[in-house]
Each structure stands twice: as structure tokens, then as C-alpha cells.
Design a protein around this motif. Structure first.
Motif, short mmCIF file in Angstrom:
data_model
loop_
_atom_site.label_atom_id
_atom_site.label_comp_id
_atom_site.label_asym_id
_atom_site.label_seq_id
_atom_site.Cartn_x
_atom_site.Cartn_y
_atom_site.Cartn_z
N LYS A 169 15.03 -11.20 25.62
CA LYS A 169 13.32 -10.87 26.27
C LYS A 169 13.52 -10.00 27.02
CE LYS A 169 12.34 -16.30 25.89
NZ LYS A 169 13.72 -16.59 25.43
N GLY A 170 14.74 -9.33 27.56
CA GLY A 170 14.13 -8.66 28.46
C GLY A 170 15.69 -7.72 28.22
N LEU A 171 15.93 -6.54 29.05
CA LEU A 171 16.91 -5.24 29.25
C LEU A 171 18.15 -5.77 30.28
CD1 LEU A 171 15.29 -1.51 28.63
CD2 LEU A 171 16.02 -3.19 26.87
N PHE A 172 17.86 -6.57 30.92
CA PHE A 172 17.77 -5.97 32.35
C PHE A 172 17.91 -7.64 32.89
CE2 PHE A 172 16.77 -1.36 32.10
CZ PHE A 172 18.49 -1.72 32.20
N LYS A 173 18.53 -8.23 32.97
CA LYS A 173 18.69 -10.15 33.35
C LYS A 173 18.05 -10.13 34.79
CE LYS A 173 23.46 -10.57 31.27
NZ LYS A 173 24.62 -11.35 31.69
N GLY B 15 9.96 -7.15 28.62
CA GLY B 15 10.36 -6.17 28.33
C GLY B 15 11.60 -5.64 28.79
N ILE B 16 11.35 -5.27 30.20
CA ILE B 16 12.62 -4.56 30.90
C ILE B 16 13.25 -5.52 31.45
CG2 ILE B 16 12.97 -3.16 32.85
CD1 ILE B 16 11.25 -1.45 30.50
N ASP C 248 -3.65 1.85 47.01
CA ASP C 248 -4.45 1.56 45.48
C ASP C 248 -3.05 3.40 44.36
OD1 ASP C 248 -4.02 0.64 42.22
OD2 ASP C 248 -6.82 0.63 42.98
N LEU C 249 -1.82 2.56 44.03
CA LEU C 249 -1.29 3.74 42.85
C LEU C 249 -2.07 3.62 41.51
CD1 LEU C 249 2.34 2.42 44.74
CD2 LEU C 249 0.79 4.79 45.31
N GLY C 250 -2.47 3.17 40.79
CA GLY C 250 -3.29 2.84 39.29
C GLY C 250 -4.31 3.82 39.16
N VAL C 251 -4.97 4.71 40.37
CA VAL C 251 -5.54 6.32 40.14
C VAL C 251 -4.53 6.96 39.66
CG1 VAL C 251 -7.21 6.85 40.85
CG2 VAL C 251 -7.61 4.86 41.50
N SER C 252 -4.41 7.79 38.86
CA SER C 252 -3.72 8.89 39.34
C SER C 252 -4.22 9.43 37.42
CB SER C 252 -2.67 8.81 38.95
OG SER C 252 -1.37 10.30 39.04
N GLU C 253 -4.32 10.86 37.83
CA GLU C 253 -4.38 11.90 36.80
C GLU C 253 -2.82 12.87 36.43
OE1 GLU C 253 -7.27 14.51 37.56
OE2 GLU C 253 -9.27 12.99 38.70
N SER C 254 -1.57 12.46 37.02
CA SER C 254 -1.11 13.00 36.33
C SER C 254 -0.02 11.95 35.91
CB SER C 254 -0.50 14.14 37.50
OG SER C 254 -0.78 13.56 39.24
N ARG C 255 0.17 10.96 35.38
CA ARG C 255 1.12 10.02 34.98
C ARG C 255 2.58 11.19 33.73
NH1 ARG C 255 -2.95 6.60 32.96
NH2 ARG C 255 -2.93 4.52 35.04
N PRO C 256 3.34 10.83 34.52
CA PRO C 256 4.23 11.25 33.50
C PRO C 256 4.85 10.60 32.16
CG PRO C 256 5.57 9.02 35.10
CD PRO C 256 3.81 9.58 35.52
N LYS C 257 5.15 11.88 31.47
CA LYS C 257 4.90 11.99 29.39
C LYS C 257 5.65 10.86 29.60
CE LYS C 257 3.14 16.63 28.68
NZ LYS C 257 2.03 16.03 28.71
N VAL C 258 5.60 9.94 28.78
CA VAL C 258 6.80 9.09 28.08
C VAL C 258 7.64 9.92 27.45
CG1 VAL C 258 5.11 6.24 28.07
CG2 VAL C 258 4.93 8.24 26.31
N LYS C 259 8.87 9.43 27.77
CA LYS C 259 10.14 9.84 27.17
C LYS C 259 11.02 8.73 26.01
CE LYS C 259 10.52 13.91 29.67
NZ LYS C 259 11.62 14.87 30.32
N SER C 260 10.37 7.60 26.27
CA SER C 260 11.36 6.75 26.04
C SER C 260 10.73 5.53 26.01
CB SER C 260 13.15 6.42 26.55
OG SER C 260 11.95 5.99 27.99
N ILE C 261 11.09 4.30 25.68
CA ILE C 261 10.71 2.63 25.09
C ILE C 261 10.44 2.31 25.83
CG2 ILE C 261 12.75 1.83 24.79
CD1 ILE C 261 11.03 -0.78 23.03
N VAL C 262 11.37 2.17 27.17
CA VAL C 262 11.03 2.27 28.84
C VAL C 262 9.88 2.72 29.35
CG1 VAL C 262 12.15 1.83 31.33
CG2 VAL C 262 13.73 1.46 28.76
N ASP C 263 9.67 3.77 29.12
CA ASP C 263 8.58 4.69 29.49
C ASP C 263 7.57 4.39 28.99
OD1 ASP C 263 10.05 6.04 31.20
OD2 ASP C 263 10.53 7.88 29.76
N ILE C 264 7.86 3.90 27.99
CA ILE C 264 5.79 2.97 27.14
C ILE C 264 5.78 2.01 27.70
CG2 ILE C 264 5.05 2.19 25.33
CD1 ILE C 264 6.70 4.27 23.88
N LEU C 265 6.66 1.07 28.05
CA LEU C 265 6.73 -0.21 28.53
C LEU C 265 5.83 -0.35 30.07
CD1 LEU C 265 9.93 -1.72 27.24
CD2 LEU C 265 7.03 -2.81 26.44
#
Length: 299
Positions: free
Chosen positions: A104-108, A181-182, A219-236
Motif C-alpha cells: 500500500k506504499g513504498l515505505f513503511k 502511495g509513498i 499556506d504553501l499550496g499557492v505557488s506558480e513555480s512547482r517543480p517539474k515531475v520526473k518520477s512516480i513519486v513526484d507525480i504522487l
């Protein structure tokens, strides 16, 4: 007899590694004699909130964190040998991939919880001088699950929200940071708990219900400069960010307060080595916001 009202409440959002900005903001508030009377945090915000509530020296914590290798506190749920055996089993049994069974996740998350227990000196919520709430979600029922001291459970029932008061800080934070997922979900009282950011990434509503008078929200949710995703972890992780951002918009509209929106550019989800730099940025943000914060608190 009515319940105590708290003058200053501090709500800290999730945001992964970017959550280190909360440490810098808290440092500046404390140095300027602004001491939150009650605090609530989601995911990364729950870590920093718990540090403050447990009386941990924030600056020393950052110094100690420099010596910690993130790899040492991550415990994969499966090994390469396990994956190979799994592949061969399903290959030879000719079961379609849709029927394959994965963890159910990559790490315990057990090593992180042990690290947190030591950091928080094994404190529970009812041991705290500064009341703290940590937000998570029951993935089976969809209910918001809030860990907090017994005295801070609101008298008025909150919709689709459950309060738990008899767990350790480390258990609650481990639940609040369980990115789907993580990390494996944290099971508490039969509930399968995941990251609170999927429902409430900036828990100002919790502080309002707990009778905070003035609320500062970071609030850290407001950002115009999110990092580009490079892996499934980034996507999650990006998925949680986007969901949290959308929900936070409605929470902020309904619950007044003074909101700070740090825009941390170019920080990836795995940039743990940049935590000291992010803390410094948080201090700069707080210093620039300080006059307005003082004005808000005195109004």
C-alpha cells in the motif's frame, strides 16, 4: 463554565520539503515575542507544529537535521528480491497485471515514527503546554481525523470529522504525513490514516472551532513555480499539492485570518539538503510580513 479562548492561533499547511519554511517563520515570530497560544498543522506543517508544541529548540533541530541522512530513516516495504519473486510468480501464473498485488506504499514509515518519538521526547497531546492539532484522513471512510488534546475537542460537532486524543505526537504526525502511495497508511484504532492534505491542507477551520481569536495561516499550496515531475513519486506528491491547493481556496474564503503565502521557487520534492536554505527563506518572509502581522494582531 465556557472553554478557554486562545488569542493567537497558527495554522501550518503541508508542502513536503518546502514545509521547512514554517521553521523560519516560527523563529521570527518567537524572536519578536509573538507566541502562538494554539497551533494546528497538516503533513509537513504537523511536524513543525509538534516541534513547537513539544518545546523543541527549533534552531537546534535544524542543526541536528543536517547530520541526518534521509535514507537512514526510510524503510522500503519491499526489496529487489521481493520484486523479482513477485514478478516471476505472476508471470508464471499468467495473471494479468491488473490482478497483481502490491504493498500500500513504498515505505513503511516505522523508522520515521521512531525518529519522531525521540525528537518529541515521547510526548502525548495531553502533555503539551501549547495545544496542538495534527490533521489526517481516514482513507476508508473519507472522514477528517484530528489528533489533539482532550480539552481542545470542540463542543460543537464538526461535519465528517473525528477527534482522537490518546495517542503520542509521533503517531499523529506519522499519520498526517502518510502521503498516499509513498508511505503505508498509519493504522490507529482500526482507521487507515493518510496525509491530511487531501482534505484540509490549511487547518484554520480547526483553530476556529477550538476558539482561536486571531489566526495566522502559512499556506504553501499557492505557488506558480512547482517543480517539474520526473518520477512516480513526484507525480504522487504533486497530486496532493494540487488537491490541497484547490481545497484551501474554499477554506480560506470561509475562515478569516492573516495568510502568508511563501513562494518557494525551484525546490523539488526530494531536496532535503536544501532545508537550511528554506528555513532562511522562511525567516526573510516572516520579517517582511512582520509589520502587517503586528497590525493584524493588535486590531
Amino acid at each position: 463554565m465556557g472553554r478557554k479562548s486562545y488569542k493567537i492561533g497558527l495554522a501550518l499547511s503541508g508542502g513536503g520539503v518546502r514545509g521547512a519554511v514554517h521553521l523560519g517563520i516560527l523563529n521570527v515570530l518567537i524572536k519578536n515575542q509573538i507566541f502562538p497560544d494554539i497551533i494546528a498543522g497538516t503533513s509537513a506543517g504537523s511536524i513543525v507544529g509538534a516541534l513547537y508544541a513539544a518545546g523543541v529548540d527549533l534552531e537546534q533541530f535544524v542543526e541536528d537535521l543536517k547530520k541526518v541522512n534521509p535514507v537512514c530513516i526510510l524503510d522500503p516495504t519491499f526489496s529487489a528480491v521481493y520484486l523479482l519473486l513477485l514478478f516471476y510468480y505472476f508471470y508464471w501464473s499468467k495473471k494479468p497485471m491488473i490482478y497483481w498485488s502490491f504493498p500500500k506504499g513504498l515505505f513503511k514509515g516505522e523508522k520515521i515514527e521512531e525518529f519522531l518519538e525521540e525528537t518529541f521526547n515521547k510526548k502525548g497531546f495531553n502533555d503539551l503546554k501549547v495545544p496542538m492539532s495534527a490533521v489526517s484522513v481516514d482513507i476508508n471512510t473519507g472522514e477528517t481525523v484530528v489528533f489533539c488534546p482532550r480539552k481542545n475537542v470542540p463542543k460543537k460537532k464538526m461535519n465528517n470529522t473525528v477527534f482522537i486524543t490518546d495517542q503520542s505526537l509521533a503517531t499523529a504526525v506519522r499519520a498526517s504525513i502518510s502521503l498516499p502511495g509513498i508511505f503505508l497508511p498509519k493504522v490507529v484504532k482500526g482507521r487507515m490514516l493518510v496525509d491530511g492534505g487531501i482534505k484540509n491542507n490549511i487547518p484554520v477551520d480547526i483553530l476556529h472551532a477550538q476558539k482561536a481569536t486571531k489566526i495566522i495561516g502559512v499556506d504553501l499550496g499557492v505557488s506558480e513555480s512547482r517543480p517539474k515531475v520526473k518520477s512516480i513519486v513526484d507525480i504522487l506528491m504533486a497530486t496532493i499539492d494540487i488537491m490541497g491547493d484547490e481545497l484551501s481556496h474554499y477554506i480560506r474564503k470561509e475562515h478569516p485570518g492573516y495568510y502568508i503565502y511563501p513562494d518557494i521557487k525551484g525546490v523539488g520534492y526530494k531536496d532535503f539538503h536544501r532545508i537550511p536554505e528554506i528555513v532562511k527563506y522562511g525567516e526573510k518572509v516572516a520579517e517582511s510580513e512582520l509589520p502587517k502581522i503586528m497590525q493584524y494582531l493588535s486590531s
